[in-house]
Design a protein around this motif. Structure first.
Motif, PDB file in Angstrom:
ATOM      1  N   LEU A 257    -115.173   1.565   0.851  1.00 36.37           N
ATOM      2  CA  LEU A 257    -114.544   2.623   1.649  1.00 36.37           C
ATOM      3  C   LEU A 257    -113.360   1.776   2.504  1.00 36.37           C
ATOM      4  O   LEU A 257    -112.456   2.272   2.683  1.00 36.37           O
ATOM      5  CB  LEU A 257    -115.617   3.245   2.662  1.00 36.37           C
ATOM      6  CG  LEU A 257    -116.644   4.207   1.741  1.00 36.37           C
ATOM      7  CD1 LEU A 257    -117.504   4.786   2.851  1.00 36.37           C
ATOM      8  CD2 LEU A 257    -115.872   5.310   1.245  1.00 36.37           C
ATOM      9  N   ARG A 258    -113.507   0.621   2.846  1.00 31.72           N
ATOM     10  CA  ARG A 258    -112.587  -0.087   3.770  1.00 31.72           C
ATOM     11  C   ARG A 258    -111.273  -0.225   2.626  1.00 31.72           C
ATOM     12  O   ARG A 258    -110.341  -0.064   3.413  1.00 31.72           O
ATOM     13  CB  ARG A 258    -112.976  -1.630   4.145  1.00 31.72           C
ATOM     14  CG  ARG A 258    -114.246  -1.359   5.378  1.00 31.72           C
ATOM     15  CD  ARG A 258    -114.621  -2.850   5.581  1.00 31.72           C
ATOM     16  NE  ARG A 258    -115.555  -2.964   6.603  1.00 31.72           N
ATOM     17  CZ  ARG A 258    -115.620  -2.591   7.849  1.00 31.72           C
ATOM     18  NH1 ARG A 258    -114.369  -2.543   8.530  1.00 31.72           N
ATOM     19  NH2 ARG A 258    -116.693  -2.418   8.644  1.00 31.72           N
ATOM     20  N   GLN A 259    -111.731  -0.640   1.499  1.00 36.51           N
ATOM     21  CA  GLN A 259    -110.483  -1.090   0.400  1.00 36.51           C
ATOM     22  C   GLN A 259    -109.804   0.455   0.366  1.00 36.51           C
ATOM     23  O   GLN A 259    -108.600   0.767   0.370  1.00 36.51           O
ATOM     24  CB  GLN A 259    -111.038  -1.355  -0.698  1.00 36.51           C
ATOM     25  CG  GLN A 259    -111.645  -2.841  -0.545  1.00 36.51           C
ATOM     26  CD  GLN A 259    -112.345  -3.456  -1.994  1.00 36.51           C
ATOM     27  OE1 GLN A 259    -112.294  -2.520  -3.095  1.00 36.51           O
ATOM     28  NE2 GLN A 259    -113.080  -4.318  -1.957  1.00 36.51           N
ATOM     29  N   THR A 260    -110.498   1.534   0.253  1.00 35.97           N
ATOM     30  CA  THR A 260    -109.947   2.913   0.001  1.00 35.97           C
ATOM     31  C   THR A 260    -109.228   3.233   1.326  1.00 35.97           C
ATOM     32  O   THR A 260    -107.755   3.805   1.040  1.00 35.97           O
ATOM     33  CB  THR A 260    -110.962   4.036  -0.331  1.00 35.97           C
ATOM     34  OG1 THR A 260    -111.828   3.649  -1.509  1.00 35.97           O
ATOM     35  CG2 THR A 260    -110.304   5.456  -0.471  1.00 35.97           C
ATOM     36  N   MET A 261    -109.720   3.083   2.197  1.00 31.95           N
ATOM     37  CA  MET A 261    -108.962   3.350   3.479  1.00 31.95           C
ATOM     38  C   MET A 261    -107.726   2.491   3.781  1.00 31.95           C
ATOM     39  O   MET A 261    -106.470   3.079   4.203  1.00 31.95           O
ATOM     40  CB  MET A 261    -109.847   3.169   4.908  1.00 31.95           C
ATOM     41  CG  MET A 261    -108.887   3.435   6.009  1.00 31.95           C
ATOM     42  SD  MET A 261    -108.628   5.046   6.250  1.00 31.95           S
ATOM     43  CE  MET A 261    -110.046   6.141   6.590  1.00 31.95           C
ATOM     44  N   GLU A 262    -107.729   1.260   3.406  1.00 34.21           N
ATOM     45  CA  GLU A 262    -106.496   0.345   3.202  1.00 34.21           C
ATOM     46  C   GLU A 262    -105.423   0.919   2.535  1.00 34.21           C
ATOM     47  O   GLU A 262    -104.107   0.999   3.044  1.00 34.21           O
ATOM     48  CB  GLU A 262    -106.825  -0.983   3.184  1.00 34.21           C
ATOM     49  CG  GLU A 262    -105.704  -1.884   3.120  1.00 34.21           C
ATOM     50  CD  GLU A 262    -106.173  -3.437   2.883  1.00 34.21           C
ATOM     51  OE1 GLU A 262    -105.392  -4.296   3.027  1.00 34.21           O
ATOM     52  OE2 GLU A 262    -107.497  -3.788   2.688  1.00 34.21           O
ATOM     53  N   ARG A 263    -105.820   1.343   1.366  1.00 38.58           N
ATOM     54  CA  ARG A 263    -104.817   1.940   0.408  1.00 38.58           C
ATOM     55  C   ARG A 263    -104.129   3.291   0.934  1.00 38.58           C
ATOM     56  O   ARG A 263    -103.085   3.516   0.882  1.00 38.58           O
ATOM     57  CB  ARG A 263    -105.410   2.160  -0.902  1.00 38.58           C
ATOM     58  CG  ARG A 263    -105.794   1.111  -1.710  1.00 38.58           C
ATOM     59  CD  ARG A 263    -106.051   1.451  -3.260  1.00 38.58           C
ATOM     60  NE  ARG A 263    -107.195   2.118  -3.346  1.00 38.58           N
ATOM     61  CZ  ARG A 263    -108.196   1.813  -3.585  1.00 38.58           C
ATOM     62  NH1 ARG A 263    -108.741   0.214  -3.625  1.00 38.58           N
ATOM     63  NH2 ARG A 263    -109.493   2.352  -3.596  1.00 38.58           N
ATOM     64  N   TYR A 264    -105.142   3.988   1.644  1.00 35.29           N
ATOM     65  CA  TYR A 264    -104.778   5.459   2.358  1.00 35.29           C
ATOM     66  C   TYR A 264    -103.539   4.966   3.233  1.00 35.29           C
ATOM     67  O   TYR A 264    -102.574   5.629   3.412  1.00 35.29           O
ATOM     68  CB  TYR A 264    -105.904   6.077   2.692  1.00 35.29           C
ATOM     69  CG  TYR A 264    -105.415   7.384   3.581  1.00 35.29           C
ATOM     70  CD1 TYR A 264    -104.981   8.516   2.856  1.00 35.29           C
ATOM     71  CD2 TYR A 264    -105.505   7.404   4.933  1.00 35.29           C
ATOM     72  CE1 TYR A 264    -104.747   9.628   3.706  1.00 35.29           C
ATOM     73  CE2 TYR A 264    -105.112   8.536   5.635  1.00 35.29           C
ATOM     74  CZ  TYR A 264    -104.518   9.474   4.859  1.00 35.29           C
ATOM     75  OH  TYR A 264    -104.199  10.749   6.009  1.00 35.29           O
ATOM     76  N   LEU A 265    -104.068   4.051   4.086  1.00 35.10           N
ATOM     77  CA  LEU A 265    -103.036   3.653   5.388  1.00 35.10           C
ATOM     78  C   LEU A 265    -101.685   3.274   4.736  1.00 35.10           C
ATOM     79  O   LEU A 265    -100.732   3.477   5.334  1.00 35.10           O
ATOM     80  CB  LEU A 265    -103.853   2.879   6.402  1.00 35.10           C
ATOM     81  CG  LEU A 265    -105.003   3.433   6.965  1.00 35.10           C
ATOM     82  CD1 LEU A 265    -105.625   2.357   7.930  1.00 35.10           C
ATOM     83  CD2 LEU A 265    -104.388   4.433   8.082  1.00 35.10           C
ATOM     84  N   ASP A 266    -101.790   2.223   3.814  1.00 33.31           N
ATOM     85  CA  ASP A 266    -100.396   1.998   2.994  1.00 33.31           C
ATOM     86  C   ASP A 266     -99.636   2.996   2.744  1.00 33.31           C
ATOM     87  O   ASP A 266     -98.418   2.951   2.965  1.00 33.31           O
ATOM     88  CB  ASP A 266    -100.982   0.714   2.162  1.00 33.31           C
ATOM     89  CG  ASP A 266    -101.362  -0.392   2.441  1.00 33.31           C
ATOM     90  OD1 ASP A 266    -101.209  -0.804   3.740  1.00 33.31           O
ATOM     91  OD2 ASP A 266    -102.235  -1.090   1.801  1.00 33.31           O
ATOM     92  N   GLN A 267    -100.283   3.979   1.984  1.00 30.53           N
ATOM     93  CA  GLN A 267     -99.497   5.068   1.310  1.00 30.53           C
ATOM     94  C   GLN A 267     -99.239   5.943   2.575  1.00 30.53           C
ATOM     95  O   GLN A 267     -97.696   6.382   2.407  1.00 30.53           O
ATOM     96  CB  GLN A 267    -100.301   5.853   0.522  1.00 30.53           C
ATOM     97  CG  GLN A 267     -99.515   6.952  -0.502  1.00 30.53           C
ATOM     98  CD  GLN A 267    -100.469   7.601  -1.501  1.00 30.53           C
ATOM     99  OE1 GLN A 267    -101.583   7.776  -0.996  1.00 30.53           O
ATOM    100  NE2 GLN A 267     -99.875   7.759  -2.577  1.00 30.53           N
ATOM    101  N   PHE A 268     -99.844   6.204   3.360  1.00 32.01           N
ATOM    102  CA  PHE A 268     -99.489   7.115   5.068  1.00 32.01           C
ATOM    103  C   PHE A 268     -98.287   6.207   5.366  1.00 32.01           C
ATOM    104  O   PHE A 268     -97.303   7.176   5.687  1.00 32.01           O
ATOM    105  CB  PHE A 268    -100.813   7.227   5.629  1.00 32.01           C
ATOM    106  CG  PHE A 268    -100.366   7.855   6.645  1.00 32.01           C
ATOM    107  CD1 PHE A 268    -100.610   9.338   6.720  1.00 32.01           C
ATOM    108  CD2 PHE A 268     -99.988   7.388   8.043  1.00 32.01           C
ATOM    109  CE1 PHE A 268    -100.440  10.299   7.802  1.00 32.01           C
ATOM    110  CE2 PHE A 268     -99.859   8.107   9.250  1.00 32.01           C
ATOM    111  CZ  PHE A 268     -99.924   9.744   9.137  1.00 32.01           C
ATOM    112  N   LEU A 269     -98.357   5.053   5.713  1.00 32.99           N
ATOM    113  CA  LEU A 269     -97.213   4.503   6.525  1.00 32.99           C
ATOM    114  C   LEU A 269     -96.053   4.098   5.657  1.00 32.99           C
ATOM    115  O   LEU A 269     -94.755   4.087   6.167  1.00 32.99           O
ATOM    116  CB  LEU A 269     -97.779   3.107   7.051  1.00 32.99           C
ATOM    117  CG  LEU A 269     -99.046   3.330   8.265  1.00 32.99           C
ATOM    118  CD1 LEU A 269     -99.440   1.875   8.423  1.00 32.99           C
ATOM    119  CD2 LEU A 269     -98.681   4.127   9.620  1.00 32.99           C
ATOM    120  N   HIS A 270     -96.343   4.383   4.472  1.00 32.98           N
ATOM    121  CA  HIS A 270     -95.061   4.085   3.560  1.00 32.98           C
ATOM    122  C   HIS A 270     -94.187   5.411   3.591  1.00 32.98           C
ATOM    123  O   HIS A 270     -93.129   5.343   3.397  1.00 32.98           O
ATOM    124  CB  HIS A 270     -95.511   3.703   1.936  1.00 32.98           C
ATOM    125  CG  HIS A 270     -94.355   3.264   1.055  1.00 32.98           C
ATOM    126  ND1 HIS A 270     -93.609   2.156   1.450  1.00 32.98           N
ATOM    127  CD2 HIS A 270     -93.885   4.166   0.224  1.00 32.98           C
ATOM    128  CE1 HIS A 270     -92.695   2.281   0.208  1.00 32.98           C
ATOM    129  NE2 HIS A 270     -92.683   3.312  -0.384  1.00 32.98           N
TER     130      HIS A 270
END
Length: 579
Positions: free
Chosen positions: A88-101
């Motif tokens: 879940l941490r890895q999934t959340m990291e990808r989500y934040l990267d996409q969100f901030l991008h």
């Protein structure tokens, strides 16, 4: 120092509303949400600017986020059941990267759609998702406010941009979540309806109860007839028992008389043996008399000889011997007469002995007959005794038979009464079965109404979803015809929907993508679907005319066509799910 503090604009200046957006890489439905939230390229740029501040704290944000989630038992249980914290941490990291991008395109939207689908599948409620998502927003906005408090205008721009994009994500995810959840409910109800419409045993149960009532009625009639026959047998048995008792009494009386006659026969035997003995004695006496006669004859012969000699001597004596000669002559005459009498006696004795021999012979023959008669009389005594004993046993058995037939008659009567109770229970069970069928049908109609209520909600159904809906619609229609034949549902032949007007028809003849229309299962579906509606109409028309047999035949043909429709829809569903 206060003159160096920068001030923000008024809140109204930050609340700009627009009926358009300059973001164009997405479909119209997604654009509507962007316009409602006033998200444009400037908003996305501000989010990208916030990334400079938030990226260094990304690991801490994720750590704080999952620390908080794990403090809630329900959320912790969901995590343990469906994933791990590291994943879940890895999934959340990808989500934040996409969100901030902050690049809103098809991939961005599909990612949010997948998140909504996953949350629906693992039954994470919208309430928990929104709370968790707000926690994420709070973490990011808190960091931005802390780092930008000296530049309030920039802080407001970034915080509002992050909140707007986060709200957009929430809308996308929650909308998909609600759609998937509603579709889950919809198809859950559809599956329940599909199973309910397969409860076609009610008709068999009602028909079985009808058959049982007929058999019960036949058994009642048979037992009543049997009871009458057994009662008649019982009456005959009673009469036979009474007649047997009378016969036994007569046989007992006859036995007494026969015993007396047999005693007389035995006494005759005794008398016979006495007669035989006396006849034998008479024969012996005749023998003795013959011996005496023989002696007398010999004496007569001797006397005759002496008389002759005396006559000769008298003749020699002359005149002196004349008197002696007369005596000798008389003696000789007497001897001759005696001889004649002896000969007569001998003849009589011979005749008597001859008669005696015949009598003895006849007595011997009679003796044999008497012996046989006495032996037969003794055997007859035993047979008569056995007959009387047997008749008594027969009389006893007949009495028992009479009593048993009376008991059997009572048992048959009880069976008849119990069978009558069974018949009444069968009627009640049939009514209960029919009432149960009505309850099931009414429940299915309520469930169908509930299912149809989902279509009033803005739920987006893809081609595969529409096929599933059409399958249930089709089964419900067949279910109505089935219940019409049970007398539960009333259908007017004018209300029978054509194959083009039903939901399956509207979908089939609607605007479908080429990959659906080119599918072989889709192309084969039209003919059996037409037959379903054709036989449905025939079934209703026959039922209206009271031709139940014709309606049932039409239903059987409808079911065959329906099975083909369901088979093709299932095949089409499998093919579409692979697209």
């Amino acid at each position: 120092m206060g003159i160096f503090i920068k001030k923000t604009k008024t809140w109204k200046e930050y609340m700009s509303f627009s009926h358009s957006t300059d973001i164009s890489q997405i479909e119209e439905r997604a654009k509507e949400k962007l316009m409602f939230l006033s998200i444009n390229q400037d908003t996305l740029n501000h989010v990208r600017e916030s990334a400079r501040i938030l990226n260094p704290y990304k690991a801490e944000i994720i750590h704080q986020f999952y620390e908080k989630l794990q403090s809630v038992d329900h959320l912790k249980q969901i995590i343990l059941e469906h994933s791990t914290i590291d994943r879940l941490r890895q999934t959340m990291e990808r989500y934040l990267d996409q969100f901030l991008h902050a690049d809103i395109n098809h991939e961005y939207i599909m990612t949010r759609i997948v998140i909504g689908q996953v949350h629906s599948r693992i039954h994470l409620t919208a309430e928990h998702f929104i709370s968790a998502h707000h926690l994420l927003i709070h973490l990011m906005t808190s960091i931005l406010m802390e780092k930008l408090y000296q530049n309030p205008h920039q802080m407001m721009q970034m915080v509002l941009a992050v909140q707007k994009l986060a709200a957009y994500d929430q809308q996308l995810i929650v909308e998909v979540y609600m759609e998937e959840t509603l579709k889950s409910f919809l198809f859950g109800v559809s599956d329940l309806l599909n199973h309910t419409t397969r409860l076609d045993t009610t008709k068999q149960l009602i028909m079985s109860m009808d058959k049982q009532m007929e058999e019960s009625y036949s058994v009642t009639a048979a037992t009543e007839q049997m009871s009458a026959s057994i009662q008649e047998v019982a009456n005959h048995a009673v009469r036979v028992a009474e007649g047997t008792d009378e016969a036994v009494r007569s046989a007992d009386q006859s036995k007494v008389e026969i015993d007396e006659a047999l005693d007389d026969i035995s006494r005759v035997g005794d008398v016979y043996y006495q007669v035989v003995e006396q006849v034998n004695q008479l024969d012996n006496e005749i023998g003795h008399i013959q011996q005496v006669v023989k002696i007398i004859k010999e004496i007569a012969d001797q006397t005759n000889l002496l008389a002759l000699n005396a006559s000769i001597e008298a003749a020699r004596a002359g005149e002196q011997g004349r008197g002696f000669s007369v005596v000798a002559s008389e003696v000789r005459k007497l001897a001759e007469h005696t001889k004649e009498q002896i000969n007569q006696i001998t003849s009589n004795m011979n005749s008597l002995r001859h008669v005696s021999a015949k009598v003895i012979q006849q007595i011997k023959q009679t003796g044999e007959l008497v012996g046989k008669t006495v032996a037969g009389a003794q055997h007859a005594r035993e047979v008569i005794a056995q007959i009387v004993s047997t008749m008594k046993e027969i009389s006893h058995s007949t009495s028992q038979i009479a009593a048993m037939t009376e008991e059997q008659s009572a048992v048959i009567t009880e069976i008849t009464e119990r069978n009558s109770v069974i018949h009444d229970h069968s009627i009640h069970t049939r009514e209960v079965a029919k009432e149960t069928a009505k309850i099931i049908y009414d429940l299915s109609i309520k469930m169908d109404e509930y299912r149809n209520s989902f279509f009033g909600i803005n739920v987006k159904l893809n081609s595969n979803d529409l096929v599933r809906v059409a399958k249930t619609d089709h089964l419900i229609w067949k279910w109505k015809i089935y219940n019409m034949l049970l007398g539960i549902q009333t259908i007017d032949s004018n209300q029978v929907i054509s194959y083009e007007a039903c939901r399956l028809g509207k979908w089939y003849y609607g605007d479908l993508p080429p990959f659906v229309k080119e599918n072989s299962a889709y192309q084969e579906l039209e003919e059996p679907h037409k037959l379903v509606h054709h036989y449905a109409k025939i079934a209703v028309e026959n039922y209206e005319r009271g031709n139940i047999h014709g309606a049932e035949e039409a239903l059987n043909q409808l079911e065959q066509a329906s099975d083909q429709v369901i088979h093709l829809l299932s095949k089409l569903e499998d093919n579409l799910s692979k697209k």
